[in-house]
Design a protein around this motif. Structure first.
Motif, PDB file in Angstrom:
ATOM      1  N   VAL A 201       0.856  -1.187   0.000  1.00 49.17           N
ATOM      2  CA  VAL A 201       0.000   0.000   0.000  1.00 49.17           C
ATOM      3  C   VAL A 201       0.895   1.241   0.000  1.00 49.17           C
ATOM      4  O   VAL A 201       1.627   1.491   0.970  1.00 49.17           O
ATOM      5  N   ASP A 202       0.845   2.015  -1.073  1.00 48.01           N
ATOM      6  CA  ASP A 202       1.738   3.173  -1.192  1.00 48.01           C
ATOM      7  C   ASP A 202       0.992   4.475  -1.458  1.00 48.01           C
ATOM      8  O   ASP A 202       1.588   5.457  -1.920  1.00 48.01           O
ATOM      9  N   ASP A 203      -0.318   4.490  -1.167  1.00 42.67           N
ATOM     10  CA  ASP A 203      -1.115   5.698  -1.436  1.00 42.67           C
ATOM     11  C   ASP A 203      -1.725   6.269  -0.161  1.00 42.67           C
ATOM     12  O   ASP A 203      -2.817   6.822  -0.174  1.00 42.67           O
ATOM     13  N   VAL A 204      -1.012   6.158   0.967  1.00 39.53           N
ATOM     14  CA  VAL A 204      -1.540   6.614   2.251  1.00 39.53           C
ATOM     15  C   VAL A 204      -1.338   8.117   2.400  1.00 39.53           C
ATOM     16  O   VAL A 204      -0.209   8.614   2.329  1.00 39.53           O
ATOM     17  N   ASP A 205      -2.447   8.821   2.576  1.00 39.54           N
ATOM     18  CA  ASP A 205      -2.375  10.248   2.900  1.00 39.54           C
ATOM     19  C   ASP A 205      -2.387  10.450   4.404  1.00 39.54           C
ATOM     20  O   ASP A 205      -1.616  11.253   4.938  1.00 39.54           O
ATOM     21  N   ALA A 206      -3.271   9.705   5.101  1.00 41.26           N
ATOM     22  CA  ALA A 206      -3.340   9.815   6.560  1.00 41.26           C
ATOM     23  C   ALA A 206      -3.961   8.548   7.132  1.00 41.26           C
ATOM     24  O   ALA A 206      -5.002   8.092   6.648  1.00 41.26           O
ATOM     25  N   VAL A 207      -3.331   7.979   8.166  1.00 41.02           N
ATOM     26  CA  VAL A 207      -3.918   6.863   8.903  1.00 41.02           C
ATOM     27  C   VAL A 207      -5.022   7.416   9.797  1.00 41.02           C
ATOM     28  O   VAL A 207      -4.811   8.376  10.541  1.00 41.02           O
ATOM     29  N   LEU A 208      -6.206   6.819   9.719  1.00 38.70           N
ATOM     30  CA  LEU A 208      -7.366   7.326  10.454  1.00 38.70           C
ATOM     31  C   LEU A 208      -7.727   6.472  11.656  1.00 38.70           C
ATOM     32  O   LEU A 208      -8.148   6.995  12.688  1.00 38.70           O
ATOM     33  N   ASP A 209      -7.601   5.154  11.536  1.00 36.49           N
ATOM     34  CA  ASP A 209      -7.935   4.279  12.667  1.00 36.49           C
ATOM     35  C   ASP A 209      -7.456   2.872  12.361  1.00 36.49           C
ATOM     36  O   ASP A 209      -6.949   2.593  11.263  1.00 36.49           O
ATOM     37  N   TYR A 210      -7.647   1.972  13.319  1.00 39.06           N
ATOM     38  CA  TYR A 210      -7.131   0.607  13.156  1.00 39.06           C
ATOM     39  C   TYR A 210      -7.816  -0.326  14.139  1.00 39.06           C
ATOM     40  O   TYR A 210      -8.401   0.100  15.153  1.00 39.06           O
ATOM     41  N   GLU A 211      -7.782  -1.609  13.827  1.00 39.50           N
ATOM     42  CA  GLU A 211      -8.132  -2.692  14.751  1.00 39.50           C
ATOM     43  C   GLU A 211      -6.978  -3.689  14.680  1.00 39.50           C
ATOM     44  O   GLU A 211      -6.876  -4.461  13.729  1.00 39.50           O
ATOM     45  N   LEU A 212      -6.119  -3.665  15.689  1.00 38.59           N
ATOM     46  CA  LEU A 212      -4.903  -4.460  15.689  1.00 38.59           C
ATOM     47  C   LEU A 212      -4.860  -5.380  16.903  1.00 38.59           C
ATOM     48  O   LEU A 212      -5.318  -5.022  17.993  1.00 38.59           O
ATOM     49  N   SER A 213      -4.310  -6.548  16.703  1.00 36.37           N
ATOM     50  CA  SER A 213      -4.173  -7.533  17.784  1.00 36.37           C
ATOM     51  C   SER A 213      -2.736  -8.047  17.810  1.00 36.37           C
ATOM     52  O   SER A 213      -2.067  -8.131  16.776  1.00 36.37           O
ATOM     53  N   PHE A 214      -2.299  -8.421  18.999  1.00 35.55           N
ATOM     54  CA  PHE A 214      -1.049  -9.154  19.108  1.00 35.55           C
ATOM     55  C   PHE A 214      -1.335 -10.644  19.004  1.00 35.55           C
ATOM     56  O   PHE A 214      -2.418 -11.116  19.378  1.00 35.55           O
ATOM     57  N   TYR A 215      -0.358 -11.386  18.497  1.00 35.84           N
ATOM     58  CA  TYR A 215      -0.524 -12.827  18.335  1.00 35.84           C
ATOM     59  C   TYR A 215       0.808 -13.538  18.534  1.00 35.84           C
ATOM     60  O   TYR A 215       1.884 -12.940  18.390  1.00 35.84           O
ATOM     61  N   ASP A 216       0.741 -14.803  18.863  1.00 33.36           N
ATOM     62  CA  ASP A 216       1.921 -15.633  19.074  1.00 33.36           C
ATOM     63  C   ASP A 216       2.541 -15.998  17.732  1.00 33.36           C
ATOM     64  O   ASP A 216       1.860 -16.523  16.844  1.00 33.36           O
ATOM     65  N   CYS A 217       3.823 -15.716  17.577  1.00 32.25           N
ATOM     66  CA  CYS A 217       4.497 -15.984  16.302  1.00 32.25           C
ATOM     67  C   CYS A 217       4.912 -17.448  16.130  1.00 32.25           C
ATOM     68  O   CYS A 217       5.341 -17.833  15.034  1.00 32.25           O
ATOM     69  N   GLN A 218       4.810 -18.249  17.171  1.00 25.36           N
ATOM     70  CA  GLN A 218       5.179 -19.655  17.026  1.00 25.36           C
ATOM     71  C   GLN A 218       4.215 -20.337  16.063  1.00 25.36           C
ATOM     72  O   GLN A 218       2.995 -20.228  16.206  1.00 25.36           O
ATOM     73  N   CYS A 219       4.755 -21.021  15.090  1.00 31.01           N
ATOM     74  CA  CYS A 219       3.922 -21.641  14.066  1.00 31.01           C
ATOM     75  C   CYS A 219       3.133 -22.821  14.615  1.00 31.01           C
ATOM     76  O   CYS A 219       3.553 -23.483  15.571  1.00 31.01           O
ATOM     77  N   ALA A 220       2.000 -23.087  14.003  1.00 33.61           N
ATOM     78  CA  ALA A 220       1.234 -24.291  14.312  1.00 33.61           C
ATOM     79  C   ALA A 220       2.075 -25.513  13.966  1.00 33.61           C
ATOM     80  O   ALA A 220       2.881 -25.486  13.027  1.00 33.61           O
ATOM     81  N   ALA A 221       1.893 -26.600  14.724  1.00 33.95           N
ATOM     82  CA  ALA A 221       2.755 -27.770  14.519  1.00 33.95           C
ATOM     83  C   ALA A 221       2.046 -29.042  14.965  1.00 33.95           C
ATOM     84  O   ALA A 221       1.144 -29.018  15.813  1.00 33.95           O
ATOM     85  N   LEU A 222       2.456 -30.150  14.365  1.00 36.89           N
ATOM     86  CA  LEU A 222       2.095 -31.472  14.875  1.00 36.89           C
ATOM     87  C   LEU A 222       3.163 -31.870  15.879  1.00 36.89           C
ATOM     88  O   LEU A 222       4.363 -31.873  15.569  1.00 36.89           O
ATOM     89  N   ILE A 223       2.741 -32.201  17.099  1.00 38.06           N
ATOM     90  CA  ILE A 223       3.690 -32.557  18.148  1.00 38.06           C
ATOM     91  C   ILE A 223       3.272 -33.898  18.770  1.00 38.06           C
ATOM     92  O   ILE A 223       2.242 -34.466  18.408  1.00 38.06           O
ATOM     93  N   GLY A 224       4.080 -34.379  19.727  1.00 41.25           N
ATOM     94  CA  GLY A 224       3.837 -35.681  20.336  1.00 41.25           C
ATOM     95  C   GLY A 224       4.821 -36.698  19.780  1.00 41.25           C
ATOM     96  O   GLY A 224       5.413 -36.496  18.714  1.00 41.25           O
ATOM     97  N   LEU A 225       4.995 -37.801  20.486  1.00 41.41           N
ATOM     98  CA  LEU A 225       5.952 -38.814  20.063  1.00 41.41           C
ATOM     99  C   LEU A 225       5.693 -39.303  18.650  1.00 41.41           C
ATOM    100  O   LEU A 225       6.622 -39.612  17.897  1.00 41.41           O
ATOM    101  N   HIS A 226       4.432 -39.378  18.296  1.00 40.56           N
ATOM    102  CA  HIS A 226       4.066 -39.846  16.959  1.00 40.56           C
ATOM    103  C   HIS A 226       3.247 -38.802  16.206  1.00 40.56           C
ATOM    104  O   HIS A 226       2.469 -39.132  15.313  1.00 40.56           O
ATOM    105  N   GLY A 227       3.426 -37.532  16.579  1.00 38.55           N
ATOM    106  CA  GLY A 227       2.673 -36.467  15.920  1.00 38.55           C
ATOM    107  C   GLY A 227       1.189 -36.537  16.180  1.00 38.55           C
ATOM    108  O   GLY A 227       0.381 -36.211  15.315  1.00 38.55           O
ATOM    109  N   GLU A 228       0.819 -36.946  17.410  1.00 35.81           N
ATOM    110  CA  GLU A 228      -0.594 -37.166  17.710  1.00 35.81           C
ATOM    111  C   GLU A 228      -1.416 -35.896  17.885  1.00 35.81           C
ATOM    112  O   GLU A 228      -2.643 -35.929  17.829  1.00 35.81           O
TER     113      GLU A 228
END
Length: 426
Positions: A201-228
């Motif tokens: 996005v390169d056409d910003v004249d002014a930021v007016l508002d936002y809805e932003l959240s923080f989130y965990d950057c750890q990726c989803a994964a299959l875990i467990g001894l056998h990926g259970e």
């Protein structure tokens, strides 16, 4: 689709959906690739039997459907529902804090989040930014830091000797998020402009508002001894969104099938895009075309609300009724509550058990302990709004509403097979 392929797609979907906006965009992308057509609520619709369509609202809720080639008044709709939102930390309107030489952002807790696990995690920031462009129009775009830019450091045990005995979290004072040293940090608006630029996005004249959240950057994964197990943020309830999406994509073109994924379930569903809003009913009425067709179709319809269930925790098994402790990797769970916190009744439960048998999938039951409060879902809301028979089901899960939850490798795939049979009307 085999379980391995299904789960690989699920992991990708979870990682690409840090907010309800991104989850909806990911579903739109998948539907469009499968030939579904986008509809605007503000335009006339010309629906063609055998085709698939979708409608979004607020960029965070979606209704997707196939237009069957039989009279909907005679067949009704087969509907599945889930929700796109998850408990999280949302950035305040005036968030900037400069304290002791550090740059922090103030946050508000969204939904019933389990707060302690948010400490000492690598956090990204994502959401929707609204701005005035250089042409003078107010538009919005999605942003995602795509990497860890923040953390909420714990207080050292040396400074809180009672932390392991009596640790409570004050959301106002304990959760401001650390982004960097104050002298190295740009103005927050400039930071958002940079994030927009990274999205092209390169056409910003002014930021007016936002809805932003923080989130965990750890990726989803299959875990467990056998990926259970599947370990990820936002399993509640993006897991159900993906289950419903895959089932709808496989649904036959000649049947009337619907998937609705609403925002704001975690805070009561009372919004224009939530389950207490008119979105689903509005779409169905437009498909029906007349009041008589609508009434006849609803009387022949059925809704499955899919939302995660509490698996019995091996360290805390006393928190479950002794006869109703769902196990991970032992099948989807029928959720029952006599006080109608879940919409299931004996007829809709029997229907689902029959679907599971025909799909070759196991099934379990859950009722909350009689001395504990019961949560709820979009199921009772949708049932009461539409008058449609409904049941609540879900995949058993550990650590619900934590920043990272755990589910069984086989259960999501199994529920998708059941919903596929449901949509086929075999």
């Amino acid at each position: 689709m085999k379980v391995e392929e299904f789960n690989n797609g699920l992991l990708d979907f979870l990682d690409s959906s840090p907010t309800p906006f991104h989850a909806t965009a990911a579903m739109v992308k998948a539907l469009t690739a499968a030939g579904f057509q986008s509809l605007s609520e503000g335009e006339e619709w010309s629906l063609v039997p055998g085709e698939g369509y979708f409608v979004t609202r607020n960029d965070s809720s979606i209704v997707a459907f196939r237009c069957g080639d039989v009279d909907v008044a005679e067949s009704g709709w087969r509907m599945a529902g889930a929700h796109t939102d998850s408990p999280c930390l949302k950035v305040n309107p005036n968030p900037v804090l400069h304290r002791k030489g550090y740059f922090q952002l103030g946050v508000e807790v969204y939904g019933g989040a389990l707060l302690n696990p948010w400490f000492d995690r690598d956090l990204g920031m994502a959401g929707r930014v609204s701005y005035r462009n250089t042409a003078g129009r107010v538009v919005s775009a999605l942003v995602d830091s795509g990497r860890a830019i923040a953390s909420i450091p714990s207080l050292a045990i040396h400074l809180d000797r009672e932390a392991n005995n009596n640790r409570t979290v004050n959301p106002q004072t304990d959760l401001p998020v650390l982004l960097g040293c104050a002298e190295n940090t740009p103005d927050f608006t400039a930071l958002l402009v940079d994030m927009l630029s990274e999205e092209g996005v390169d056409d910003v004249d002014a930021v007016l508002d936002y809805e932003l959240s923080f989130y965990d950057c750890q990726c989803a994964a299959l875990i467990g001894l056998h990926g259970e197990f599947i370990a990820s943020a936002r399993l509640d309830n993006l897991l159900s969104c993906y289950i419903g999406l895959q089932a709808l994509l496989e649904a036959p073109a000649d049947e009337h099938s619907v998937l609705v994924c609403n925002d704001h379930e975690e805070v009561g569903s009372m919004s224009s895009s939530g389950a207490q809003g008119p979105m689903l009913e509005s779409v169905l009425r437009r498909i029906a075309g007349s009041e008589t067709t609508w009434q006849r179709a609803i009387s022949r319809s059925l809704m499955i609300s899919a939302d995660n269930a509490h698996g019995v925790h091996p360290n805390f098994s006393d928190r479950h009724d002794a006869n109703h402790g769902p196990l991970l990797n032992q099948g989807a769970v029928i959720k029952i509550n006599v006080n109608q916190r879940y919409a299931t009744n004996s007829e809709t439960s029997a229907m689902f058990r029959d679907l599971c048998a025909r799909a070759g999938q196991p099934v379990q039951s859950f009722v909350v302990r009689s001395d504990m409060a019961c949560g709820s879902t979009i199921g009772p809301i949708t049932a009461s709004a539409l008058g449609v028979p409904t049941l609540d089901v879900g995949v058993p899960t550990f650590a619900m509403h934590s920043i990272r939850e755990l589910a069984g490798r086989d259960d999501a795939y199994g529920l998708s097979r059941v919903l596929s049979v449901f949509y086929r009307r075999d």
